[in-house]
Scaffold this active site. Structure first.
Site, mmCIF file in Angstrom:
data_model
loop_
_atom_site.group_PDB
_atom_site.id
_atom_site.type_symbol
_atom_site.label_atom_id
_atom_site.label_comp_id
_atom_site.label_asym_id
_atom_site.label_seq_id
_atom_site.Cartn_x
_atom_site.Cartn_y
_atom_site.Cartn_z
ATOM 1 N N ASP A 63 52.135 -44.449 13.314
ATOM 2 C CA ASP A 63 50.817 -43.838 13.169
ATOM 3 C C ASP A 63 49.987 -44.363 14.330
ATOM 4 O O ASP A 63 49.788 -45.576 14.453
ATOM 5 C CB ASP A 63 50.200 -44.242 11.823
ATOM 6 C CG ASP A 63 48.889 -43.496 11.568
ATOM 7 O OD1 ASP A 63 48.164 -43.209 12.544
ATOM 8 O OD2 ASP A 63 48.601 -43.211 10.392
ATOM 9 N N TYR A 155 36.039 -32.703 16.458
ATOM 10 C CA TYR A 155 37.176 -32.503 17.373
ATOM 11 C C TYR A 155 36.664 -32.419 18.815
ATOM 12 O O TYR A 155 37.177 -33.116 19.706
ATOM 13 C CB TYR A 155 37.909 -31.216 16.997
ATOM 14 C CG TYR A 155 39.077 -30.879 17.893
ATOM 15 C CD1 TYR A 155 40.307 -31.501 17.728
ATOM 16 C CD2 TYR A 155 38.963 -29.913 18.909
ATOM 17 C CE1 TYR A 155 41.388 -31.187 18.553
ATOM 18 C CE2 TYR A 155 40.032 -29.598 19.726
ATOM 19 C CZ TYR A 155 41.243 -30.238 19.542
ATOM 20 O OH TYR A 155 42.305 -29.923 20.364
ATOM 21 N N LYS A 159 37.360 -34.865 22.131
ATOM 22 C CA LYS A 159 38.000 -34.349 23.345
ATOM 23 C C LYS A 159 37.083 -34.555 24.561
ATOM 24 O O LYS A 159 37.573 -34.780 25.669
ATOM 25 C CB LYS A 159 38.377 -32.876 23.159
ATOM 26 C CG LYS A 159 39.450 -32.671 22.098
ATOM 27 C CD LYS A 159 40.740 -33.399 22.457
ATOM 28 C CE LYS A 159 41.838 -33.229 21.447
ATOM 29 N NZ LYS A 159 43.086 -33.892 21.836
ATOM 30 N N THR A 190 50.440 -23.295 18.191
ATOM 31 C CA THR A 190 51.127 -24.463 17.606
ATOM 32 C C THR A 190 50.667 -24.579 16.146
ATOM 33 O O THR A 190 49.737 -23.889 15.730
ATOM 34 C CB THR A 190 50.712 -25.775 18.330
ATOM 35 O OG1 THR A 190 49.339 -26.031 18.028
ATOM 36 C CG2 THR A 190 50.921 -25.710 19.830
HETATM 37 N N1 LIG Z 1 47.175 -26.053 20.463
HETATM 38 C C1 LIG Z 1 46.098 -25.917 21.213
HETATM 39 O O1 LIG Z 1 45.561 -24.813 21.388
HETATM 40 C C2 LIG Z 1 45.491 -27.114 21.886
HETATM 41 C C3 LIG Z 1 44.465 -26.857 22.803
HETATM 42 C C4 LIG Z 1 43.877 -27.940 23.445
HETATM 43 C C5 LIG Z 1 44.318 -29.216 23.179
HETATM 44 N N2 LIG Z 1 45.309 -29.432 22.275
HETATM 45 C C6 LIG Z 1 45.725 -30.796 22.032
HETATM 46 O O2 LIG Z 1 47.101 -30.918 22.298
HETATM 47 C C7 LIG Z 1 47.647 -31.979 21.513
HETATM 48 C C8 LIG Z 1 48.876 -31.464 20.767
HETATM 49 O O3 LIG Z 1 48.430 -30.465 19.872
HETATM 50 P P1 LIG Z 1 49.382 -29.325 19.292
HETATM 51 O O4 LIG Z 1 48.607 -28.086 19.365
HETATM 52 O O5 LIG Z 1 50.712 -29.417 19.888
HETATM 53 O O6 LIG Z 1 49.373 -29.755 17.756
HETATM 54 P P2 LIG Z 1 50.496 -30.154 16.693
HETATM 55 O O7 LIG Z 1 51.662 -29.251 16.795
HETATM 56 O O8 LIG Z 1 49.773 -30.281 15.411
HETATM 57 O O9 LIG Z 1 50.980 -31.613 17.205
HETATM 58 C C9 LIG Z 1 50.224 -32.752 16.977
HETATM 59 C C10 LIG Z 1 51.166 -33.936 17.086
HETATM 60 O O10 LIG Z 1 50.405 -35.132 16.865
HETATM 61 C C11 LIG Z 1 51.064 -35.922 15.882
HETATM 62 N N3 LIG Z 1 50.073 -36.722 15.182
HETATM 63 C C12 LIG Z 1 48.958 -36.309 14.527
HETATM 64 N N4 LIG Z 1 48.321 -37.362 13.983
HETATM 65 C C13 LIG Z 1 49.039 -38.468 14.315
HETATM 66 C C14 LIG Z 1 48.911 -39.840 14.042
HETATM 67 N N5 LIG Z 1 47.891 -40.308 13.299
HETATM 68 N N6 LIG Z 1 49.831 -40.699 14.549
HETATM 69 C C15 LIG Z 1 50.875 -40.235 15.288
HETATM 70 N N7 LIG Z 1 51.054 -38.934 15.580
HETATM 71 C C16 LIG Z 1 50.156 -38.067 15.089
HETATM 72 C C17 LIG Z 1 51.762 -34.900 14.982
HETATM 73 O O11 LIG Z 1 52.859 -35.449 14.288
HETATM 74 P P3 LIG Z 1 52.795 -36.068 12.797
HETATM 75 O O12 LIG Z 1 51.947 -35.177 11.975
HETATM 76 O O13 LIG Z 1 54.237 -36.131 12.388
HETATM 77 O O14 LIG Z 1 52.204 -37.433 12.966
HETATM 78 C C18 LIG Z 1 52.270 -33.920 16.040
HETATM 79 O O15 LIG Z 1 53.464 -34.430 16.614
HETATM 80 C C19 LIG Z 1 46.521 -32.427 20.566
HETATM 81 O O16 LIG Z 1 45.893 -33.569 21.120
HETATM 82 C C20 LIG Z 1 45.559 -31.249 20.607
HETATM 83 O O17 LIG Z 1 44.239 -31.642 20.329
HETATM 84 C C21 LIG Z 1 45.917 -28.396 21.622
#
Ligand SMILES: NC(=O)c1ccc[n+]([C@@H]2O[C@H](COP(=O)([O-])OP(=O)(O)OC[C@H]3O[C@@H](n4cnc5c(N)ncnc54)[C@H](OP(=O)(O)O)[C@@H]3O)[C@@H](O)[C@H]2O)c1
Length: 255
Positions: A63, A155, A159, A190
């Site tokens: 975590d 959020y 960021k 995602t």
């Molecule tokens: N998707 C978008 O449009 C978008 C846009 C801009 C930025 N982002 C950023 O990109 C990053 C990845 O996002 P994503 O869209 O790929 O989302 P996602 O599929 O929900 O992936 C998030 C990852 O973070 C892990 N995580 C969450 N809380 C955690 C914790 N407390 N400790 C360890 N791991 C943790 C999750 O795994 P577990 O739940 O197994 O811990 C998962 O592997 C994030 O920082 C997000 O804010 C995403």
């Protein structure tokens, strides 16, 4: 002008990815494996990491909000590999919320995962990277960090803080040989964005996001943002006078 060292290729490079169990982090880990890198993967869900990566990656469930666990994992991975070439923090959480939906308990969860977690990763790895005088750290922000947007309560604030943190880290670490990358995606399909009930402009897939991130690191960029057709408009929003910025956000979102 390249603000970081150019990365010539990925074969044999030692990359730790936190937040690798789904979404952009998982896609980046897959792409790195495909390109011959040595990859370690972390997230809370050990099962998801095992199911996805099996024996192809070092698996270190944690975590990110637990600094002791992050330090212990960092030490195990760096000891196994005699260091890191790249540490990437994708771990993040998002709950769409308007101002009147502010819940302090939920807010703390988001701040701890997105911001305190990033600080934990930096704290756990920078000593080793500085001793190497080489390697890099990538933090993942969002266009929601460029400007206040409806539904980005908490959020967006985390960021925006990550943008500032990456800038500060670059100033301190880059002159000492450690690259710092600020990754700013637009909308990526995602599990995190699956909850969005609005049309996401310029939505891309996680595989495309992973390719953009690695290409940015390869060319030594600090500011890795994509897709440009969306992120450039969002960057412009950030520098407009507030009356105009607020008017445009309202008109575009209808909120
Ligand atoms: N998707 C978008 O449009 C978008 C846009 C801009 C930025 N982002 C950023 O990109 C990053 C990845 O996002 P994503 O869209 O790929 O989302 P996602 O599929 O929900 O992936 C998030 C990852 O973070 C892990 N995580 C969450 N809380 C955690 C914790 N407390 N400790 C360890 N791991 C943790 C999750 O795994 P577990 O739940 O197994 O811990 C998962 O592997 C994030 O920082 C997000 O804010 C995403």
């Amino acid at each position: 002008m390249a603000l970081n060292r150019v990365v010539a290729g990925w074969a044999g490079r030692r990359v730790w990815i936190v937040g690798a169990s789904s979404g952009i982090g998982a896609a980046t880990a897959e792409l790195l494996l495909e390109r011959g890198a040595r990859v370690a993967v972390s997230a809370r869900s050990a099962q998801a990491l095992e199911d996805r990566f099996g024996t192809r990656a070092l698996i270190e469930p944690l975590d990110i909000t637990d600094h002791g666990a992050v330090q212990a994992a960092a030490d195990r991975i760096a000891d196994a590999w005699s260091g890191f070439d790249l540490v990437m923090d994708f771990a993040g959480t998002y709950r769409a919320a308007r101002a009147w939906q502010l819940d302090p308990v939920q807010a703390r969860v988001v701040v701890e995962a997105n911001l305190v977690g990033a600080l934990n990763v930096v704290a756990a790895t920078q000593r080793r990277l500085l001793a190497q005088g080489a390697g890099g750290i990538a933090l993942v922000s969002s266009v929601a960090g460029y400007a206040g947007l409806p539904n980005s309560l908490v959020y967006g604030a985390t960021k925006a803080a990550l943008i500032n943190l990456a800038e500060t880290l670059w100033l301190d670490l880059a002159p000492r040989g450690v690259s710092v990358y600020l990754v700013t995606p637009g909308f990526v399909a995602t599990p995190l964005t699956a909850q969005n009930r609005f049309r996401m402009p310029a939505l891309i897939g996680a595989d495309e996001a992973a390719r953009e991130i690695l290409a940015g690191i390869e060319r030594g960029a600090f500011d890795i943002h994509f897709p440009k057709r969306f992120t450039r408009a969002m960057k412009l929003l950030r520098i407009l006078p507030y009356p105009l910025m607020f008017r445009l956000v309202r008109r575009y979102t209808g909120l």
